[in-house]
Design an enzyme around this catalytic site. Structure first.
Site, PDB file in Angstrom:
ATOM      1  N   SER A 156       0.864  -1.183   0.000  1.00 38.13           N
ATOM      2  CA  SER A 156       0.000   0.000   0.000  1.00 38.13           C
ATOM      3  C   SER A 156       0.896   1.227   0.000  1.00 38.13           C
ATOM      4  O   SER A 156       2.063   1.146   0.413  1.00 38.13           O
ATOM      5  CB  SER A 156      -0.854  -0.007   1.273  1.00 38.13           C
ATOM      6  OG  SER A 156      -1.483   1.244   1.475  1.00 38.13           O
ATOM      7  N   TYR A 214      -2.685  -0.923  10.453  1.00 38.09           N
ATOM      8  CA  TYR A 214      -2.548  -1.109   9.005  1.00 38.09           C
ATOM      9  C   TYR A 214      -1.194  -0.598   8.516  1.00 38.09           C
ATOM     10  O   TYR A 214      -0.489  -1.270   7.760  1.00 38.09           O
ATOM     11  CB  TYR A 214      -3.698  -0.363   8.317  1.00 38.09           C
ATOM     12  CG  TYR A 214      -3.844  -0.586   6.833  1.00 38.09           C
ATOM     13  CD1 TYR A 214      -4.597  -1.656   6.341  1.00 38.09           C
ATOM     14  CD2 TYR A 214      -3.268   0.275   5.907  1.00 38.09           C
ATOM     15  CE1 TYR A 214      -4.761  -1.855   4.982  1.00 38.09           C
ATOM     16  CE2 TYR A 214      -3.422   0.078   4.542  1.00 38.09           C
ATOM     17  CZ  TYR A 214      -4.177  -0.985   4.083  1.00 38.09           C
ATOM     18  OH  TYR A 214      -4.334  -1.178   2.737  1.00 38.09           O
TER      19      TYR A 214
HETATM   20  P1  NAD Z   1     -11.548  -6.238  -0.325  1.00 40.98           P
HETATM   21  O1  NAD Z   1     -12.231  -6.044   0.988  1.00 40.98           O
HETATM   22  O2  NAD Z   1     -12.310  -6.027  -1.585  1.00 40.98           O
HETATM   23  O3  NAD Z   1     -10.894  -7.685  -0.386  1.00 40.98           O
HETATM   24  C1  NAD Z   1     -10.319  -8.313   0.737  1.00 40.98           C
HETATM   25  C2  NAD Z   1     -10.269  -9.804   0.489  1.00 40.98           C
HETATM   26  O4  NAD Z   1      -9.694 -10.435   1.639  1.00 40.98           O
HETATM   27  C3  NAD Z   1     -11.655 -10.430   0.292  1.00 40.98           C
HETATM   28  O5  NAD Z   1     -11.563 -11.444  -0.669  1.00 40.98           O
HETATM   29  C4  NAD Z   1     -11.952 -11.036   1.672  1.00 40.98           C
HETATM   30  O6  NAD Z   1     -12.874 -12.096   1.658  1.00 40.98           O
HETATM   31  C5  NAD Z   1     -10.553 -11.496   2.040  1.00 40.98           C
HETATM   32  N1  NAD Z   1     -10.388 -11.753   3.473  1.00 40.98           N
HETATM   33  C6  NAD Z   1     -10.785 -10.968   4.521  1.00 40.98           C
HETATM   34  N2  NAD Z   1     -10.486 -11.572   5.685  1.00 40.98           N
HETATM   35  C7  NAD Z   1      -9.878 -12.756   5.365  1.00 40.98           C
HETATM   36  C8  NAD Z   1      -9.342 -13.842   6.117  1.00 40.98           C
HETATM   37  N3  NAD Z   1      -9.350 -13.821   7.466  1.00 40.98           N
HETATM   38  N4  NAD Z   1      -8.809 -14.898   5.457  1.00 40.98           N
HETATM   39  C9  NAD Z   1      -8.814 -14.933   4.099  1.00 40.98           C
HETATM   40  N5  NAD Z   1      -9.294 -13.943   3.331  1.00 40.98           N
HETATM   41  C10 NAD Z   1      -9.827 -12.876   3.959  1.00 40.98           C
HETATM   42  O7  NAD Z   1     -10.280  -5.277  -0.264  1.00 40.98           O
HETATM   43  P2  NAD Z   1      -9.243  -4.745  -1.363  1.00 40.98           P
HETATM   44  O8  NAD Z   1      -9.326  -3.264  -1.364  1.00 40.98           O
HETATM   45  O9  NAD Z   1      -9.346  -5.484  -2.655  1.00 40.98           O
HETATM   46  O10 NAD Z   1      -7.892  -5.108  -0.599  1.00 40.98           O
HETATM   47  C11 NAD Z   1      -6.996  -6.108  -1.031  1.00 40.98           C
HETATM   48  C12 NAD Z   1      -5.600  -5.735  -0.548  1.00 40.98           C
HETATM   49  O11 NAD Z   1      -5.221  -4.491  -1.141  1.00 40.98           O
HETATM   50  C13 NAD Z   1      -5.475  -5.551   0.969  1.00 40.98           C
HETATM   51  O12 NAD Z   1      -4.254  -6.103   1.426  1.00 40.98           O
HETATM   52  C14 NAD Z   1      -5.431  -4.040   1.114  1.00 40.98           C
HETATM   53  O13 NAD Z   1      -4.748  -3.635   2.275  1.00 40.98           O
HETATM   54  C15 NAD Z   1      -4.696  -3.654  -0.148  1.00 40.98           C
HETATM   55  N6  NAD Z   1      -4.861  -2.249  -0.553  1.00 40.98           N
HETATM   56  C16 NAD Z   1      -6.102  -1.780  -0.866  1.00 40.98           C
HETATM   57  C17 NAD Z   1      -6.211  -0.447  -1.243  1.00 40.98           C
HETATM   58  C18 NAD Z   1      -7.529   0.159  -1.599  1.00 40.98           C
HETATM   59  O14 NAD Z   1      -7.579   1.385  -1.705  1.00 40.98           O
HETATM   60  N7  NAD Z   1      -8.573  -0.620  -1.803  1.00 40.98           N
HETATM   61  C19 NAD Z   1      -5.079   0.366  -1.309  1.00 40.98           C
HETATM   62  C20 NAD Z   1      -3.845  -0.177  -0.992  1.00 40.98           C
HETATM   63  C21 NAD Z   1      -3.750  -1.495  -0.612  1.00 40.98           C
END
Ligand code: NAD
Length: 261
Positions: free
Chosen positions: A143, A156
């Site tokens: 991130s 985080y």
């Molecule tokens: P999201 O909520 O759409 O997806 C999260 C996924 O993790 C889902 O498939 C969920 O079912 C799964 N998950 C949650 N708890 C779990 C567990 N205990 N065991 C297994 N799976 C589990 O979120 P996203 O935005 O797609 O995030 C994905 C990654 O990207 C994360 O690591 C997040 O920190 C990172 N990220 C997101 C952003 C953003 O702006 N969306 C920015 C930077 C980094």
């Protein structure tokens, strides 16, 4: 289809960025193991869709990656089923927004376990096969918060800075094995993870939804645009190519200029 014959496991891929990675890798012919939570019928439809895209196999793991024994079961099952994992994407992650002195202890433990420690377990279990085959790709969804901080996101930011350090260490340990290990560091991507933190941020900062969107989220991004899941997935796909064999231990920002400031 440059990934034909390869197997990719993407954690947290039932939604958001993880699902976009799975689709991009499947479109290049890879077998895919998806993982995460959600509604059974919707996940099965996505799994079938991946097989249609790839002409290869897709499997679903419902394991909870906050639990080391469940991670071990997922990895052992995938390795037995597909003969090995060539591409590992550590992507599962959650967020919680609160001032540090009010931060719920169980949320801290959850975020460190899922966003950081789960990547240690999947990596240690995937590496022996990658080393034996002299090829592997490990990609973390870190991130912008692996490089800079924001208030109210102590767990985080800690986990994401941690995974950036873990990435560099494993890159050095695997550098002569045909394995690359890199972070992708998105800024704000419009996914359920971002949508869900809006109410807490409204509370923590005393703001309206519109103020949180414009004055907190997009305020960080000079482009004033959310990054898309497809843009993030395209970077992962590039890192899987032979042309990217020289990129290891890197942290690839896709943040609309956020960390350039
Ligand atoms: P999201 O909520 O759409 O997806 C999260 C996924 O993790 C889902 O498939 C969920 O079912 C799964 N998950 C949650 N708890 C779990 C567990 N205990 N065991 C297994 N799976 C589990 O979120 P996203 O935005 O797609 O995030 C994905 C990654 O990207 C994360 O690591 C997040 O920190 C990172 N990220 C997101 C952003 C953003 O702006 N969306 C920015 C930077 C980094």
């Amino acid at each position: 289809m440059f990934l034909k014959g390869k197997t990719a496991l993407v954690t947290g891929s039932t939604s958001g960025i993880g699902l976009a990675y799975a689709k991009a890798l499947a479109a290049e012919g890879a077998n895919i193991v998806i993982n995460g939570f959600g509604e059974e019928a919707a996940i099965e439809a996505e799994r079938q869709g991946l097989e249609t895209l790839s002409g290869a196999r897709a499997a679903y793991s419902a394991h909870d990656l906050t639990k080391p024994d469940q991670i071990e079961a997922m990895m052992a099952g995938a390795i037995a089923d597909f003969g090995g994992i060539d591409i590992l994407i550590n992507n599962a992650g959650v967020q919680h927004v609160a001032p540090v002195e009010e931060f719920p202890v169980d949320k801290w433990d959850l975020i460190i376990a899922l966003n950081l420690t789960s990547a240690f377990h999947t990596t240690r279990l995937a590496l022996p096969g990658m080393k034996a085959r002299k090829w592997g790709r490990i990609i973390q969804t870190a991130s912008a918060h692996s490089l800079v901080a924001s208030p109210f996101k102590s767990a985080y930011v800690t986990a994401k800075h941690g995974i950036a350090g873990f990435t560099k260490t494993v890159a050095l340990e695997t550098a002569t094995f045909g394995i690359t290990v890199n972070c992708i560091s998105p800024g704000y991507v419009w996914t359920p993870l971002v949508e869900k933190q809006i109410p807490d941020t409204m509370k923590a900062r005393g703001m309206t939804k519109e103020q949180v969107m414009n004055d907190v989220l997009l305020a960080s991004q000079p482009t004033k645009q959310f990054v898309t899941v497809e843009q993030v997935a395209a970077m992962a796909l590039f890192l899987c190519r032979d042309e990217a064999a020289g990129i290891t231990g890197a942290n690839m920002s896709i943040d609309g200029g956020w960390t350039a400031q």
